[in-house]
Motif scaffolding. Structure first.
Motif, short mmCIF file in Angstrom:
data_model
loop_
_atom_site.label_atom_id
_atom_site.label_comp_id
_atom_site.label_asym_id
_atom_site.label_seq_id
_atom_site.Cartn_x
_atom_site.Cartn_y
_atom_site.Cartn_z
N GLN A 1 7.16 -23.24 -47.53
CA GLN A 1 7.26 -24.00 -48.76
C GLN A 1 5.96 -23.87 -49.56
O GLN A 1 4.89 -23.76 -48.98
CB GLN A 1 7.51 -25.48 -48.41
N ILE B 1 -0.42 -22.43 -36.26
CA ILE B 1 0.30 -23.32 -37.16
C ILE B 1 0.17 -24.75 -36.64
O ILE B 1 0.48 -25.03 -35.48
CB ILE B 1 1.78 -22.89 -37.27
N ILE C 1 2.34 -23.26 -46.03
CA ILE C 1 2.84 -24.53 -45.53
C ILE C 1 4.28 -24.34 -45.08
O ILE C 1 5.08 -23.70 -45.77
CB ILE C 1 2.76 -25.62 -46.62
N TYR C 2 4.59 -24.88 -43.93
CA TYR C 2 5.97 -24.84 -43.45
C TYR C 2 6.50 -26.26 -43.38
O TYR C 2 5.76 -27.20 -43.13
CB TYR C 2 6.03 -24.22 -42.06
N LYS C 3 7.79 -26.37 -43.62
CA LYS C 3 8.42 -27.67 -43.47
C LYS C 3 9.43 -27.57 -42.35
O LYS C 3 10.16 -26.58 -42.26
CB LYS C 3 9.12 -28.06 -44.77
N LEU D 1 11.39 -23.86 -39.02
CA LEU D 1 10.27 -24.01 -39.93
C LEU D 1 10.54 -23.19 -41.19
O LEU D 1 10.78 -22.00 -41.11
CB LEU D 1 8.98 -23.53 -39.29
N THR E 1 4.73 -35.76 -40.56
CA THR E 1 5.94 -35.88 -41.39
C THR E 1 6.69 -34.55 -41.56
O THR E 1 7.24 -34.27 -42.61
CB THR E 1 5.64 -36.44 -42.80
N GLY E 2 6.67 -33.73 -40.52
CA GLY E 2 7.47 -32.51 -40.57
C GLY E 2 6.81 -31.35 -41.29
O GLY E 2 7.45 -30.33 -41.49
N TYR E 3 5.57 -31.51 -41.67
CA TYR E 3 4.89 -30.39 -42.33
C TYR E 3 3.96 -29.66 -41.36
O TYR E 3 3.26 -30.29 -40.58
CB TYR E 3 4.09 -30.89 -43.53
N TYR E 4 4.00 -28.34 -41.44
CA TYR E 4 3.15 -27.52 -40.60
C TYR E 4 2.33 -26.61 -41.50
O TYR E 4 2.84 -26.08 -42.48
CB TYR E 4 4.00 -26.66 -39.65
N VAL E 5 1.06 -26.45 -41.18
CA VAL E 5 0.20 -25.64 -42.02
C VAL E 5 -0.43 -24.53 -41.20
O VAL E 5 -0.86 -24.74 -40.07
CB VAL E 5 -0.91 -26.51 -42.66
N GLU E 6 -0.44 -23.35 -41.81
CA GLU E 6 -1.06 -22.23 -41.12
C GLU E 6 -2.57 -22.30 -41.31
O GLU E 6 -3.05 -22.48 -42.43
CB GLU E 6 -0.51 -20.92 -41.72
#
Lengths: 173, 121
Positions: free
Chosen positions: B63, A105, B52-54, B60, A110-115
């Motif tokens: 989203q 991840i 996508i996680y916020k 987390l 800006t606080g977004y996480y992507v797998e």
């Protein structure tokens, strides 16, 4: 939260340094020779401040670059094996096993996480490193021009001082 | 007379402080804009089914891509409007500061003249 930082700083710095460039360079180039010593000292001080600011920015960018490089290396390492020591506290670890080494991840800002799978993650971080590298390069050039400006300011100051002492010594004779 | 001068200088200093505050927030907005633009670009590269996680506080939260994208778009719009607002504020403030500066200088001159007059007479 500390992870957010390497993203934020480079951008901010690159913009502030852009502002400095546009406001200060033209002024200097036109007037350097006409300024008197106090004004030159003022210019010198300002240049030194800008240089200090730019140098710290440079360091921070370098650090950011290293951090992104670390991320690439980490993703590569976890692909190699699935045994890991998990830190519970700073001095206590338990051994663990990674179930899925291909899914990570990634913090995109800006606080977004992507797998992502590990290849995508590596290319993501490689792009980041390239991006920062470009910024480092432009920043390096700005620093060099600033240093040159500072040098010529000091040269002119010394010239004026020697002229000043020469004329006063002439007068005293 | 002295009190008036002091008041003027105070006003001038306050304006200068406001101005540097405005510059600071302008720079902060700029970095936010840049960061959000990078995120937007990254989202465009993602597949629609990407996870996508916020980060909300320490957690987390998953989203949708659509929701996250529209969120970032909205934020960008907001930041851009904020930048415009601060830009106007900046122009306004620098104009005011310039005016105040002239006023202070002018007043100092009359003040000085007054002192000389009283001391010479």
């Amino acid at each position: 939260m500390g992870k957010l930082r390497p993203d934020k700083r480079p951008f901010q710095l690159s913009t502030t340094e852009g502002n400095n460039m546009s406001t200060s360079t033209p002024v200097k180039q036109i007037e350097l020779n006409d300024l008197d010593l106090t004004q030159l000292a003022e210019v010198k001080k300002q240049l030194e401040e800008e240089l200090a600011h730019l140098t710290t920015s440079f360091e921070q960018l370098k650090q950011a670059q290293a951090r992104f490089q670390d991320c690439i290396d980490s993703v590569k390492t976890i692909k190699g094996g699935n045994e890991i020591l998990v830190p519970l506290t700073q001095s206590l670890y338990v051994s663990g096993e990674l179930v899925d080494t291909d899914k990570v991840i990634v913090d995109v800002g800006t606080g977004y996480y992507v797998e992502k799978n590990s290849d995508d993650a590596i290319s993501f971080y490689t792009d980041k490193v390239e991006f920062v590298k470009k910024n480092v390069e432009t920043l390096r050039q700005t620093i060099v021009t600033k240093q040159n400006n500072l040098k010529s300011t000091i040269d002119i100051m010394q010239y004026k001082i020697s002229q000043g002492t020469a004329s006063t010594s002439l007068q005293s004779k | 007379m002295e009190a008036r001068l002091e008041a003027l200088t105070n006003e001038y200093q306050k304006l200068q402080k406001d101005l540097s505050n405005a510059i600071e927030s302008r720079q902060r907005l700029d970095s936010q804009l840049q960061e959000n633009e990078v995120v937007q670009k990254e989202f465009k590269l993602l597949k629609d089914d990407a996870t996508i996680y916020k980060l909300i506080g320490p957690v987390l939260v998953k989203q949708d891509k659509i929701e996250a994208t529209s969120n970032v778009d909205k934020r960008l719009e907001y930041i851009k409007s904020e930048i415009k607002r601060v830009e106007n504020q900046l122009a306004d403030l620098s104009e005011k500061t310039e005016k105040k500066k002239l006023e202070v200088i002018e007043f100092q001159r009359t003040y000085q003249a007054q002192i000389q007059k009283t001391s010479s007479s």
